[in-house]
Scaffold this motif. Structure first.
Motif, PDB file in Angstrom:
ATOM      1  N   LEU A  24     124.854 -38.081  62.349  1.00 16.87           N
ATOM      2  CA  LEU A  24     125.141 -39.347  61.427  1.00 16.87           C
ATOM      3  C   LEU A  24     125.118 -40.719  62.065  1.00 16.87           C
ATOM      4  O   LEU A  24     124.701 -41.648  61.459  1.00 16.87           O
ATOM      5  CB  LEU A  24     126.452 -39.129  60.806  1.00 16.87           C
ATOM      6  CG  LEU A  24     126.668 -37.915  59.818  1.00 16.87           C
ATOM      7  CD1 LEU A  24     127.999 -37.754  59.402  1.00 16.87           C
ATOM      8  CD2 LEU A  24     125.908 -38.308  58.661  1.00 16.87           C
ATOM      9  N   LYS A  25     125.452 -40.663  63.384  1.00 15.30           N
ATOM     10  CA  LYS A  25     125.483 -41.955  64.309  1.00 15.30           C
ATOM     11  C   LYS A  25     124.227 -42.248  64.386  1.00 15.30           C
ATOM     12  O   LYS A  25     123.644 -43.586  64.363  1.00 15.30           O
ATOM     13  CB  LYS A  25     126.430 -41.760  65.647  1.00 15.30           C
ATOM     14  CG  LYS A  25     126.436 -43.212  66.406  1.00 15.30           C
ATOM     15  CD  LYS A  25     126.876 -42.855  67.630  1.00 15.30           C
ATOM     16  CE  LYS A  25     127.014 -43.871  68.717  1.00 15.30           C
ATOM     17  NZ  LYS A  25     127.786 -43.786  70.066  1.00 15.30           N
ATOM     18  N   LEU A  26     123.507 -41.338  64.819  1.00 18.76           N
ATOM     19  CA  LEU A  26     121.849 -41.562  65.180  1.00 18.76           C
ATOM     20  C   LEU A  26     121.192 -42.081  63.980  1.00 18.76           C
ATOM     21  O   LEU A  26     120.339 -42.899  64.044  1.00 18.76           O
ATOM     22  CB  LEU A  26     121.291 -40.325  65.672  1.00 18.76           C
ATOM     23  CG  LEU A  26     119.704 -40.267  65.995  1.00 18.76           C
ATOM     24  CD1 LEU A  26     119.634 -41.227  67.018  1.00 18.76           C
ATOM     25  CD2 LEU A  26     119.172 -38.936  66.321  1.00 18.76           C
ATOM     26  N   ALA A  27     121.541 -41.761  62.714  1.00 16.29           N
ATOM     27  CA  ALA A  27     120.851 -42.052  61.676  1.00 16.29           C
ATOM     28  C   ALA A  27     121.447 -43.405  60.978  1.00 16.29           C
ATOM     29  O   ALA A  27     120.835 -43.888  59.910  1.00 16.29           O
ATOM     30  CB  ALA A  27     120.956 -41.135  60.505  1.00 16.29           C
ATOM     31  N   GLY A  28     122.316 -44.143  61.517  1.00 14.47           N
ATOM     32  CA  GLY A  28     123.195 -45.239  61.160  1.00 14.47           C
ATOM     33  C   GLY A  28     124.300 -44.823  59.957  1.00 14.47           C
ATOM     34  O   GLY A  28     124.607 -45.913  59.326  1.00 14.47           O
ATOM     35  N   PHE A  29     124.824 -43.818  60.141  1.00 12.47           N
ATOM     36  CA  PHE A  29     125.853 -43.455  59.152  1.00 12.47           C
ATOM     37  C   PHE A  29     127.211 -43.400  59.948  1.00 12.47           C
ATOM     38  O   PHE A  29     128.188 -42.692  59.630  1.00 12.47           O
ATOM     39  CB  PHE A  29     125.471 -42.320  58.226  1.00 12.47           C
ATOM     40  CG  PHE A  29     124.485 -42.368  57.246  1.00 12.47           C
ATOM     41  CD1 PHE A  29     124.863 -42.746  55.903  1.00 12.47           C
ATOM     42  CD2 PHE A  29     123.106 -42.300  57.838  1.00 12.47           C
ATOM     43  CE1 PHE A  29     123.795 -42.826  54.960  1.00 12.47           C
ATOM     44  CE2 PHE A  29     122.221 -42.222  56.925  1.00 12.47           C
ATOM     45  CZ  PHE A  29     122.438 -42.612  55.366  1.00 12.47           C
ATOM     46  N   ALA A  30     127.332 -43.979  60.993  1.00 14.90           N
ATOM     47  CA  ALA A  30     128.725 -43.934  61.858  1.00 14.90           C
ATOM     48  C   ALA A  30     129.816 -44.181  61.090  1.00 14.90           C
ATOM     49  O   ALA A  30     129.424 -45.431  60.654  1.00 14.90           O
ATOM     50  CB  ALA A  30     128.390 -44.515  63.325  1.00 14.90           C
ATOM     51  N   GLY A  31     130.812 -43.415  61.279  1.00 11.60           N
ATOM     52  CA  GLY A  31     132.024 -43.785  60.503  1.00 11.60           C
ATOM     53  C   GLY A  31     131.993 -43.423  59.052  1.00 11.60           C
ATOM     54  O   GLY A  31     133.078 -43.835  58.403  1.00 11.60           O
TER      55      GLY A  31
END
Length: 525
Positions: free
Chosen positions: A422-429
């Motif tokens: 998720l962080k890698l794809a820009g959905f961190a947090g």
């Protein structure tokens, strides 16, 4: 010139929740507008407000919210197409009948706006017999699929049917959202000519054309019809540009030049982070010691229904590490082939199809097969929309379980891996956000990482870039290349866009409906 829509100093809200603030927009009778911007930027909320599914709320005494098309707007989009398929699946009564329930046909669905009924078994209105003669039917190219069930249409055919129905509905304003996504070259050409013709009339104030005014919405600024002269862009839930096309084009070119300079650096960082995730996954995940080279094989496979033949005598083999591009016009059988592999087409059990060395129906379970597959498809997207309350973290973890939704307690490894992706794809947090709260393009991005998370033997990509903006699309294509380079995953990729074909996809299965043979295998050097 007559103002058709005038929005001044308003917010956009839905169910009393404010989504966009400080919206100003005026459309007059000589303008043809493009709505654009990144996934989740606010385009969908603006379209909903124009079509009456959300509200324009005044923010001051001098605010205006005037729409001459109120109550007379039709929208054709990937979102609407997905909702229609969901509805057809809910109406399916095959299990209560002694034959398969094909559901509503294109003819019945279109006739619902011409005095017909949506009720099961309702007679068609007299006008149904003349549909083939209507210019709107010819313009959308649906004459040959009018009597096909909606569930049996390809993605492109569904959207052409939606467009035809909208044109015949008598709507005053037609909003076309990403109309070219998933269409073959000929359909794209026809639709582009159609839009150019209508937008030319629109910008020349032709009030008697017999066709609605059109607003085009696209995730990416490419293949824009020549007669578009105005652009409104949404980013970060606000208007980031509103003005002339030429001015916007200059800004886009400037941004692209900067992005190209940064792309290699961004790509390198992205791939390094991805490699770290994959190494950790390999260290903790169970080893797959299988050595089979032949992954999937079709021997004299024939698929169709009644007098409609989709596949005739198809012979084809997918071997480990040989990446395939599958191409052909809309309705040629590309998705049918993928559904035979995934087990979503029941005709697989009567044909000689081997998956991972075993003939389908010889004792293996669907879970034995799906455990080795990663899937991104329109059908999967529709299924996941039906359990839209699932958190993003659980959507990713469900990729390990091959389930729609998550029904088991996840391991610490699965949670950590999901959050890393998720962080890698820009959905961190955002791991606790729900799938249904995302835009269509964001949902597609989540399903892509769900498919890749378990390092599958075969990664099936059926038009994976549908609804993705330029940034997500670039990141996805980089991901596909990286997955191919690992040597552990074999790609099956369906796309109509030549720019999305990866260099490793040197083997091509090309479908030619109506010809003999109906397929051609090409090996490019």
């Amino acid at each position: 010139m007559e103002n058709l829509i005038q929005i001044k100093n308003c917010s956009v809200s839905k169910n009393s929740v404010t989504i966009l603030n400080n919206v100003d927009f005026t459309m007059n009778s000589s303008q043809a507008w493009l709505i654009t911007g990144p996934n989740g930027g606010g385009k969908a909320a603006f379209i909903d407000a124009l079509s009456g599914k959300a509200d324009f709320t005044p923010l001051a005494e001098d605010s205006l919210a005037e729409n001459s098309f109120a109550g007379n707007v039709a929208t054709v989009s990937l979102e609407v197409a997905a909702s229609l398929i969901e509805e057809e699946r809910m109406r399916d009564e095959s299990e209560y009948m002694d034959k398969e329930d094909i559901g509503r046909t294109g003819r019945q669905y279109i006739c619902e706006v011409l005095g017909g009924s949506s009720k099961k078994g309702a007679p068609l209105p007299p006008i149904a017999a003349r549909l083939e003669t209507f210019p709107q039917v010819k313009l959308c190219g649906v004459e040959k699929i009018l009597d096909r069930g909606l569930r049996y249409m390809s993605t492109g055919e569904i959207r052409r049917t939606l467009l035809c129905r909208a044109l015949l509905s008598g709507c005053g304003l037609l909003i076309l959202s990403d109309p070219f996504a998933g269409l073959d070259a000929e359909s794209r050409r026809i639709l582009l000519e159609f839009f150019d013709t209508l937008s030319h009339r629109q910008t020349n104030s032709d009030k008697d054309s017999g066709f609605p005014k059109i607003i085009l919405c696209m995730e990416r600024f490419h293949e824009i019809p020549d007669n578009i002269n105005k652009v409104i862009e949404f980013k970060d839930k606000k208007v980031s540009f509103c003005g002339d096309r030429k001015e916007y084009e200059a800004l886009v070119m400037e941004k692209r030049a900067k992005k190209e300079e940064e792309r290699e650096k961004t790509k390198k960082a992205f791939l390094e982070e991805l490699e770290t995730i994959r190494k950790e996954s390999h260290a903790l995940a169970p080893e797959d010691d299988s050595t089979e080279e032949s992954l999937i094989s079709f021997e004299n496979v024939n698929v169709g229904w009644e007098d409609h033949h989709v596949l005739v005598n198809l012979n084809w083999e997918i071997r480990k590490g040989i990446h395939w591009l599958i191409r052909g016009p809309n309705g040629s059988g590309k998705t049918t082939i993928l559904e035979l592999i995934t087990g979503d087409n029941m005709q697989v059990f009567r044909e000689n199809i081997k998956i991972f060395g075993k003939r389908r129906g010889s004792g293996e379970t669907i879970w034995d097969i799906k455990r080795k597959l990663g899937i991104v498809s329109y059908r999967l997207h529709v299924e996941y929309r039906m359990v839209g309350g699932t958190s993003l973290e659980n959507v990713i973890i469900s990729g390990f379980k091959d389930s729609i939704g998550l029904y088991e307690i996840p391991t610490d490894f699965e949670k950590a891996t999901a959050r890393a992706w998720l962080k890698l794809a820009g959905f961190a947090g955002r791991e606790n956000d729900t799938f249904s709260s995302l835009s269509y393009g964001e949902q597609r991005a989540i399903l892509i990482i769900r498919a890749a998370v378990k390092n599958p033997k075969v990664l099936i990509l059926d038009e994976p870039c549908h609804g993705l903006d330029e940034d997500y699309r670039t990141k996805l294509l980089d991901l596909i290349e990286t997955v191919a380079e690992t040597g552990t995953t074999t790609l099956l990729h369906v796309t109509h866009d030549p720019s999305e074909v990866r260099p490793c996809e040197k083997h091509i299965l090309e479908l030619h409906p109506g010809e003999d043979p109906m397929f051609k295998i090409i090996e490019e050097k």
